[in-house]
Motif scaffolding. Structure first.
Motif, PDB file in Angstrom:
ATOM      1  N   ASP A 273      41.387  47.493  39.702  1.00  0.00           N
ATOM      2  CA  ASP A 273      40.335  47.107  40.650  1.00  0.00           C
ATOM      3  C   ASP A 273      40.288  47.971  41.913  1.00  0.00           C
ATOM      4  OD1 ASP A 273      42.583  46.281  42.001  1.00  0.00           O
ATOM      5  OD2 ASP A 273      41.843  44.269  42.449  1.00  0.00           O
TER       6      ASP A 273
ATOM      7  N   GLU B 280      36.268  38.309  45.157  1.00  0.00           N
ATOM      8  CA  GLU B 280      35.624  39.383  44.384  1.00  0.00           C
ATOM      9  C   GLU B 280      34.545  38.829  43.463  1.00  0.00           C
ATOM     10  OE1 GLU B 280      38.967  42.889  44.060  1.00  0.00           O
ATOM     11  OE2 GLU B 280      38.771  41.540  42.377  1.00  0.00           O
TER      12      GLU B 280
ATOM     13  N   HIS C 242      36.559  44.910  45.972  1.00  0.00           N
ATOM     14  CA  HIS C 242      38.011  44.902  46.211  1.00  0.00           C
ATOM     15  C   HIS C 242      38.348  45.099  47.686  1.00  0.00           C
ATOM     16  CE1 HIS C 242      42.289  45.641  45.561  1.00  0.00           C
ATOM     17  NE2 HIS C 242      42.173  46.739  46.284  1.00  0.00           N
TER      18      HIS C 242
ATOM     19  N   HIS D 255      41.880  36.487  46.646  1.00  0.00           N
ATOM     20  CA  HIS D 255      41.378  37.840  46.429  1.00  0.00           C
ATOM     21  C   HIS D 255      40.368  37.868  45.266  1.00  0.00           C
ATOM     22  CE1 HIS D 255      41.927  42.323  46.435  1.00  0.00           C
ATOM     23  NE2 HIS D 255      41.479  42.157  45.205  1.00  0.00           N
TER      24      HIS D 255
END
Ligand code: ZN
Length: 224
Positions: free
Chosen positions: A163, A83, A98, A79
């Motif tokens: 985020d 990003e 996100h 993840h």
């Protein structure tokens, strides 16, 4: 083969347990936007001896088994790396990465993961200041507290921001309040968590919708 839904369970348990705490089914169901009954169902499966990804105790809650923690950290690495890559290599604004990462975190191959990391100079934190776990599952601790807890008169550095609220990120971005920025707390309202801060020679006010979601470095806590 671990499904996306299992990965999301493990990831969210990781975020909620904040160290070693038990997470209640209600809190987890709320975070996942699912009914407690179906969450309980899934938890029983994840705790079964075939999967052994979590510890689950009815009425007490759930926490990750080391096997589950390893998977959670891998998903979080994906993840945050996605990003960072989208932001640094492709110029995608930080308030939009996100949502993309929520999808890509589940489908990233080891090869592409390695290539993304190799294409970036520094992979220690994502664009929101959150630490990126290493490939072998180590993650740095961020020693921070919410801006809403800070006394007037102090100068602090922004370390991390939540985020998942793109409106807030856009707002903070417009004010150039990115991780790594030093700000001075000029004044705080006697009630609520609104602050006046000084940054780059300008004074601006930050509302109580923003200050609890901005995490800063400091040594002293606000006197309550
Ligand atoms: Zn994210």
């Amino acid at each position: 083969m671990i499904s996306q839904s299992v990965e999301n369970f493990l990831k969210n348990i990781y975020h909620l347990q904040d160290g070693d705490n038990w997470v209640t089914t209600t809190v987890l169901a709320d975070k996942l936007g699912q009914r407690p009954a179906s969450v309980t169902n899934m938890l029983q499966k994840l705790a079964s001896s075939e999967m052994e990804l979590i510890q689950y105790v009815p009425y007490k809650g759930v926490r990750l088994h080391p096997n589950g923690e390893m998977i959670a950290l891998e998903v979080i690495r994906h993840h945050r790396l996605v990003e960072l890559y989208l932001s640094k290599a492709l110029g995608v604004p930080w308030d939009r990465v996100h949502e993309e990462a929520e999808k890509l975190e589940h489908v990233l191959s080891d090869d592409v993961e390695d290539r993304m990391a190799a294409a970036l100079d520094d992979v220690s934190t994502d664009p929101h200041g959150s630490p990126i776990p290493t490939k072998d599952g180590q993650i740095a601790r961020v020693d921070s507290m919410p801006l809403s807890e800070i006394d007037a008169g102090q100068t602090v550095r922004i370390l991390e921001v939540n985020d998942d609220d793109s409106d807030l990120l856009r707002y903070l971005g417009d004010l150039k309040l990115y991780p790594g920025t030093d700000i001075e707390i000029v004044n705080r309202e006697p009630f609520g968590d609104s602050l006046t801060i000084r940054h780059d020679g300008r004074e601006l006010s930050l509302g109580e919708e923003a200050t609890p979601h901005v995490f800063v470095s400091t040594t002293t806590r606000k006197k309550r």
